[in-house]
Design an enzyme around this catalytic site. Structure first.
Site, PDB file in Angstrom:
ATOM      1  N   ASP A   1       0.801  -1.234   0.000  1.00 13.55           N
ATOM      2  CA  ASP A   1       0.000   0.000   0.000  1.00 13.55           C
ATOM      3  C   ASP A   1       0.833   1.283   0.000  1.00 13.55           C
ATOM      4  OD1 ASP A   1      -1.896  -1.957   0.278  1.00 13.55           O
ATOM      5  OD2 ASP A   1      -2.675  -1.281   2.198  1.00 13.55           O
TER       6      ASP A   1
ATOM      7  N   LYS B   1      -7.182  -4.760  -2.994  1.00 15.01           N
ATOM      8  CA  LYS B   1      -7.886  -5.275  -1.830  1.00 15.01           C
ATOM      9  C   LYS B   1      -8.834  -4.211  -1.278  1.00 15.01           C
ATOM     10  CE  LYS B   1      -4.029  -4.091   1.318  1.00 15.01           C
ATOM     11  NZ  LYS B   1      -4.683  -3.308   2.360  1.00 15.01           N
TER      12      LYS B   1
ATOM     13  N   CYS C   1      -1.676  -2.784   7.836  1.00  9.80           N
ATOM     14  CA  CYS C   1      -1.626  -3.629   6.646  1.00  9.80           C
ATOM     15  C   CYS C   1      -0.342  -4.433   6.522  1.00  9.80           C
ATOM     16  CB  CYS C   1      -1.864  -2.784   5.402  1.00  9.80           C
ATOM     17  SG  CYS C   1      -3.528  -2.046   5.410  1.00  9.80           S
TER      18      CYS C   1
END
Length: 210
Positions: free
Chosen positions: A8, A108, A153
Site C-alpha cells: 500500500d 484489496k 496492513c
C-alpha cells in the site's frame, strides 16, 4: 524464488493523503533501492482500492468521527477517513515509486461490508484475495514485505503470509515501513516476531546481494 511485497505505498497513506501515515513517503526511496538492487525475482504490490461507500469509512456511520471504534457487520471496526477510493488520485501509487519494476498488483478492500488490512484475505478471514495461491504457483521461497502501515496492513499481511505460506521464509524490512501509532508499531513487531517472521533492515537485504 525471492519476492518483494510492497504494501500500500499509495498517495492516500503519504503526506497530503486522506489517511497519511507519519513520514510515510520515506519508504519510497528505500523500496526503489530494494527493487533495483535487492536481487528479487518477483516484485508484487498491494493496493487499497475501496468503493466510495466502504463500511470502514466514518462517513458511512452517522455521527461517527474518523479514528473512533465502531462496528462493521457486527465486528469491532476502526472507522477511517475516506481513503484510497477506487479511480482517485488518493488510491494511486506514490508518484516516485518505480512502478516499472512491479510485476503484479493485488488490489484489496473492494467489498464494502468488510475491511481488508491484509493483502491475502479480508479481515473476517473468509474471502481470499488469491495472492497466496499466486505466490505459491510462482514458487516463491522467500517473501520480504515493506510499506504502509506497519501496525495495520504490513502486520496483517505478514501474519497471513506466515500462516498461509508455511514453507516460505517471511521477513519484514523495518526501515522500509512506517506506522500510525508507536505503541501499535511495537505491538506489531512483537506479534510478527512471535509468529516466526524475520525482522531485517534494507542494509541487511542489500548486503546479501553484494
Amino acid at each position: 524464488m525471492k519476492c518483494l511485497l510492497l504494501i500500500d505505498i499509495q498517495n492516500g497513506f503519504c503526506t497530503g493523503g486522506n489517511l497519511a501515515v507519519p513520514d510515510g513517503e520515506a519508504v519510497v526511496p528505500v523500496a526503489n533501492r530494494l527493487m533495483a538492487e535487492g536481487g528479487y525475482d518477483l516484485i508484487v504490490a498491494s493496493q487499497d482500492w475501496h468503493p466510495a461507500d466502504h463500511g470502514s469509512f466514518a462517513s458511512q456511520h452517522p455521527g461517527a468521527k474518523p479514528f473512533e471504534m465502531g462496528t462493521l457487520n457486527g465486528r469491532p471496526q476502526m472507522l477511517w477517513p475516506d481513503h484510497c477510493v477506487e479511480e482517485t488520485v488518493d488510491a494511486e501509487f506514490h508518484p516516485q515509486l518505480d512502478k516499472s519494476r512491479i510485476g503484479f498488483v493485488q488490489r484489496k478492500g473492494m467489498d464494502p461490508d468488510v475491511d481488508s488490512y491484509s493483502a491475502f484475505r479480508d479481515n473476517d478471514q473468509l474471502a481470499l484475495t488469491g495472492l497466496a495461491d499466486y505466490l505459491a504457483a510462482k514458487g516463491v521461497t522467500r517473501l520480504d514485505l515493506c510499506g504502509l502501515a506497519t501496525d495495520y496492513c504490513v502486520r496483517f499481511s505478514a501474519l497471513d503470509a506466515r500462516a498461509m505460506l508455511p514453507s516460505v521464509n517471511v521477513r519484514v524490512i523495518e526501515d522500509a515501513c512506517r506506522g500510525i501509532d508507536p505503541t501499535g508499531v511495537e505491538a506489531a513487531y512483537d506479534a510478527m516476531a512471535a509468529a516466526g517472521i524475520g525482522l531485517v533492515t534494507s542494509t541487511t537485504v542489500l548486503a546479501e546481494e553484494a
